[in-house]
Design a protein around this motif. Structure first.
Motif, PDB file in Angstrom:
ATOM      1  N   SER A  70       0.822  -1.213   0.000  1.00 55.94           N
ATOM      2  CA  SER A  70       0.000   0.000   0.000  1.00 55.94           C
ATOM      3  C   SER A  70       0.858   1.266   0.000  1.00 55.94           C
ATOM      4  O   SER A  70       0.403   2.325  -0.415  1.00 55.94           O
ATOM      5  CB  SER A  70      -0.958   0.005   1.198  1.00 55.94           C
ATOM      6  N   ASP A  71       2.110   1.178   0.452  1.00 52.01           N
ATOM      7  CA  ASP A  71       3.009   2.331   0.454  1.00 52.01           C
ATOM      8  C   ASP A  71       3.802   2.464  -0.845  1.00 52.01           C
ATOM      9  O   ASP A  71       4.521   3.437  -1.032  1.00 52.01           O
ATOM     10  CB  ASP A  71       3.995   2.235   1.620  1.00 52.01           C
ATOM     11  N   ALA A  72       3.670   1.510  -1.733  1.00 51.61           N
ATOM     12  CA  ALA A  72       4.414   1.545  -2.995  1.00 51.61           C
ATOM     13  C   ALA A  72       3.777   2.561  -3.943  1.00 51.61           C
ATOM     14  O   ALA A  72       2.568   2.773  -3.932  1.00 51.61           O
ATOM     15  CB  ALA A  72       4.409   0.162  -3.636  1.00 51.61           C
ATOM     16  N   LEU A  73       4.601   3.183  -4.762  1.00 50.82           N
ATOM     17  CA  LEU A  73       4.105   4.122  -5.767  1.00 50.82           C
ATOM     18  C   LEU A  73       3.553   3.313  -6.938  1.00 50.82           C
ATOM     19  O   LEU A  73       4.215   3.090  -7.932  1.00 50.82           O
ATOM     20  CB  LEU A  73       5.224   5.070  -6.206  1.00 50.82           C
ATOM     21  N   ARG A  74       2.306   2.867  -6.782  1.00 49.64           N
ATOM     22  CA  ARG A  74       1.700   1.948  -7.743  1.00 49.64           C
ATOM     23  C   ARG A  74       0.817   2.648  -8.766  1.00 49.64           C
ATOM     24  O   ARG A  74       0.497   2.086  -9.787  1.00 49.64           O
ATOM     25  CB  ARG A  74       0.845   0.917  -7.022  1.00 49.64           C
ATOM     26  N   HIS A  75       0.386   3.855  -8.454  1.00 47.26           N
ATOM     27  CA  HIS A  75      -0.548   4.551  -9.329  1.00 47.26           C
ATOM     28  C   HIS A  75       0.222   5.617 -10.104  1.00 47.26           C
ATOM     29  O   HIS A  75       0.808   6.519  -9.530  1.00 47.26           O
ATOM     30  CB  HIS A  75      -1.686   5.165  -8.525  1.00 47.26           C
ATOM     31  N   LEU A  76       0.208   5.486 -11.416  1.00 50.51           N
ATOM     32  CA  LEU A  76       1.034   6.326 -12.259  1.00 50.51           C
ATOM     33  C   LEU A  76       0.240   6.764 -13.474  1.00 50.51           C
ATOM     34  O   LEU A  76      -0.526   5.980 -14.038  1.00 50.51           O
ATOM     35  CB  LEU A  76       2.280   5.520 -12.652  1.00 50.51           C
ATOM     36  N   ALA A  77       0.408   8.029 -13.839  1.00 50.03           N
ATOM     37  CA  ALA A  77      -0.232   8.542 -15.057  1.00 50.03           C
ATOM     38  C   ALA A  77       0.665   9.614 -15.645  1.00 50.03           C
ATOM     39  O   ALA A  77       1.276  10.402 -14.920  1.00 50.03           O
ATOM     40  CB  ALA A  77      -1.610   9.103 -14.754  1.00 50.03           C
ATOM     41  N   VAL A  78       0.735   9.639 -16.973  1.00 48.87           N
ATOM     42  CA  VAL A  78       1.538  10.624 -17.688  1.00 48.87           C
ATOM     43  C   VAL A  78       0.617  11.412 -18.616  1.00 48.87           C
ATOM     44  O   VAL A  78      -0.221  10.823 -19.317  1.00 48.87           O
ATOM     45  CB  VAL A  78       2.640   9.948 -18.531  1.00 48.87           C
ATOM     46  N   VAL A  79       0.790  12.733 -18.606  1.00 48.85           N
ATOM     47  CA  VAL A  79       0.057  13.604 -19.523  1.00 48.85           C
ATOM     48  C   VAL A  79       1.097  14.368 -20.338  1.00 48.85           C
ATOM     49  O   VAL A  79       1.956  15.041 -19.769  1.00 48.85           O
ATOM     50  CB  VAL A  79      -0.860  14.595 -18.758  1.00 48.85           C
ATOM     51  N   ARG A  80       1.039  14.234 -21.650  1.00 47.73           N
ATOM     52  CA  ARG A  80       1.957  14.960 -22.546  1.00 47.73           C
ATOM     53  C   ARG A  80       1.174  16.074 -23.227  1.00 47.73           C
ATOM     54  O   ARG A  80       0.008  15.893 -23.571  1.00 47.73           O
ATOM     55  CB  ARG A  80       2.544  14.002 -23.574  1.00 47.73           C
ATOM     56  N   TYR A  81       1.853  17.211 -23.440  1.00 47.84           N
ATOM     57  CA  TYR A  81       1.155  18.362 -24.013  1.00 47.84           C
ATOM     58  C   TYR A  81       2.157  19.365 -24.588  1.00 47.84           C
ATOM     59  O   TYR A  81       3.364  19.254 -24.374  1.00 47.84           O
ATOM     60  CB  TYR A  81       0.281  19.032 -22.952  1.00 47.84           C
ATOM     61  N   ASP A  82       1.638  20.331 -25.323  1.00 45.26           N
ATOM     62  CA  ASP A  82       2.430  21.455 -25.814  1.00 45.26           C
ATOM     63  C   ASP A  82       2.236  22.611 -24.840  1.00 45.26           C
ATOM     64  O   ASP A  82       1.128  23.132 -24.708  1.00 45.26           O
ATOM     65  CB  ASP A  82       1.978  21.872 -27.216  1.00 45.26           C
ATOM     66  N   ALA A  83       3.304  23.004 -24.153  1.00 47.27           N
ATOM     67  CA  ALA A  83       3.200  24.085 -23.179  1.00 47.27           C
ATOM     68  C   ALA A  83       3.068  25.444 -23.856  1.00 47.27           C
ATOM     69  O   ALA A  83       2.476  26.368 -23.297  1.00 47.27           O
ATOM     70  CB  ALA A  83       4.414  24.079 -22.255  1.00 47.27           C
ATOM     71  N   PHE A  84       3.592  25.561 -25.053  1.00 51.87           N
ATOM     72  CA  PHE A  84       3.556  26.824 -25.789  1.00 51.87           C
ATOM     73  C   PHE A  84       2.919  26.581 -27.149  1.00 51.87           C
ATOM     74  O   PHE A  84       3.151  25.551 -27.784  1.00 51.87           O
ATOM     75  CB  PHE A  84       4.975  27.387 -25.951  1.00 51.87           C
ATOM     76  N   GLY A  85       2.143  27.541 -27.604  1.00 54.02           N
ATOM     77  CA  GLY A  85       1.409  27.387 -28.861  1.00 54.02           C
ATOM     78  C   GLY A  85       2.292  27.210 -30.076  1.00 54.02           C
ATOM     79  O   GLY A  85       1.899  26.550 -31.036  1.00 54.02           O
ATOM     80  N   ASP A  86       3.507  27.779 -30.056  1.00 53.10           N
ATOM     81  CA  ASP A  86       4.367  27.707 -31.235  1.00 53.10           C
ATOM     82  C   ASP A  86       5.248  26.457 -31.250  1.00 53.10           C
ATOM     83  O   ASP A  86       6.046  26.258 -32.147  1.00 53.10           O
ATOM     84  CB  ASP A  86       5.239  28.956 -31.340  1.00 53.10           C
ATOM     85  N   MET A  87       5.114  25.613 -30.238  1.00 55.80           N
ATOM     86  CA  MET A  87       5.901  24.367 -30.158  1.00 55.80           C
ATOM     87  C   MET A  87       4.975  23.189 -30.475  1.00 55.80           C
ATOM     88  O   MET A  87       3.815  23.197 -30.119  1.00 55.80           O
ATOM     89  CB  MET A  87       6.473  24.174 -28.757  1.00 55.80           C
ATOM     90  N   GLY A  88       5.512  22.189 -31.117  1.00 55.26           N
ATOM     91  CA  GLY A  88       4.730  20.990 -31.416  1.00 55.26           C
ATOM     92  C   GLY A  88       5.411  19.766 -30.835  1.00 55.26           C
ATOM     93  O   GLY A  88       6.479  19.845 -30.245  1.00 55.26           O
ATOM     94  N   GLY A  89       4.789  18.629 -31.007  1.00 52.53           N
ATOM     95  CA  GLY A  89       5.395  17.357 -30.623  1.00 52.53           C
ATOM     96  C   GLY A  89       5.106  16.896 -29.215  1.00 52.53           C
ATOM     97  O   GLY A  89       5.622  15.872 -28.796  1.00 52.53           O
ATOM     98  N   HIS A  90       4.306  17.626 -28.476  1.00 47.28           N
ATOM     99  CA  HIS A  90       3.967  17.232 -27.100  1.00 47.28           C
ATOM    100  C   HIS A  90       5.221  16.893 -26.295  1.00 47.28           C
ATOM    101  O   HIS A  90       5.341  15.812 -25.718  1.00 47.28           O
ATOM    102  CB  HIS A  90       3.002  16.046 -27.082  1.00 47.28           C
ATOM    103  N   LEU A  91       6.172  17.820 -26.252  1.00 50.95           N
ATOM    104  CA  LEU A  91       7.433  17.575 -25.545  1.00 50.95           C
ATOM    105  C   LEU A  91       7.348  17.878 -24.050  1.00 50.95           C
ATOM    106  O   LEU A  91       8.208  17.452 -23.287  1.00 50.95           O
ATOM    107  CB  LEU A  91       8.555  18.398 -26.189  1.00 50.95           C
ATOM    108  N   SER A  92       6.348  18.626 -23.623  1.00 52.52           N
ATOM    109  CA  SER A  92       6.158  18.874 -22.188  1.00 52.52           C
ATOM    110  C   SER A  92       5.337  17.726 -21.606  1.00 52.52           C
ATOM    111  O   SER A  92       4.525  17.117 -22.297  1.00 52.52           O
ATOM    112  CB  SER A  92       5.442  20.203 -21.969  1.00 52.52           C
ATOM    113  N   TRP A  93       5.558  17.449 -20.306  1.00 51.89           N
ATOM    114  CA  TRP A  93       4.827  16.343 -19.690  1.00 51.89           C
ATOM    115  C   TRP A  93       4.693  16.541 -18.191  1.00 51.89           C
ATOM    116  O   TRP A  93       5.475  17.251 -17.567  1.00 51.89           O
ATOM    117  CB  TRP A  93       5.488  15.006 -19.977  1.00 51.89           C
ATOM    118  N   SER A  94       3.681  15.907 -17.632  1.00 52.10           N
ATOM    119  CA  SER A  94       3.477  15.817 -16.181  1.00 52.10           C
ATOM    120  C   SER A  94       3.213  14.355 -15.863  1.00 52.10           C
ATOM    121  O   SER A  94       2.446  13.689 -16.559  1.00 52.10           O
ATOM    122  CB  SER A  94       2.287  16.656 -15.719  1.00 52.10           C
TER     123      SER A  94
END
Length: 128
Positions: free
Chosen positions: A53-77
């Protein structure tokens, strides 16, 4: 001669059956030991669940473009959380000339700092 061999075989079979029955009746062997084994296994499974229950078992990644002039979804959380919602959200924002990385602590599915929409989405996707 054949009759003697048949009688010896039958006697040997009867002796073997008696030995098997006596062996199964000994305490700690055979069917008598099964409930103890099951109880022990249940205790081990419960201990493993507590540890996990203490293990980091729940994981999710969101990729996105932080700036309008950039492409490729290089930013992530990415959200890395345990069963209680404790863990961390890591964010990397990529620009044309640099990249910045941030870490925010999460406790009980909440953060003291303000989360970006992408960080909130990562936490929501990581929640079971």
């Amino acid at each position: 001669m054949e009759i003697v061999a048949l009688v010896v075989a039958v006697v040997a079979l009867l002796v073997a059956l008696v030995a098997v029955r006596r062996g199964a009746r000994r305490p700690g062997d055979g069917l008598d030991a099964v409930p103890e084994d099951v109880h022990g296994l249940r205790q081990e499974v419960a201990a493993l669940r507590r540890e996990g229950s203490d293990a980091l078992r729940h994981l999710a990644v969101v990729r996105y473009d932080a700036f309008g002039d950039m492409g490729g979804h290089l930013s992530w959380s990415v959200a890395l959380l345990d069963d209680g919602g404790d863990g961390v959200v890591l964010t990397s924002i990529h620009g044309r000339s640099d990249a910045r990385t941030y870490a925010k602590s999460i406790s009980a599915w909440r953060c003291e700092q303000q989360l970006s929409p992408e960080e909130l989405e990562a936490v929501d996707h990581a929640r079971p």
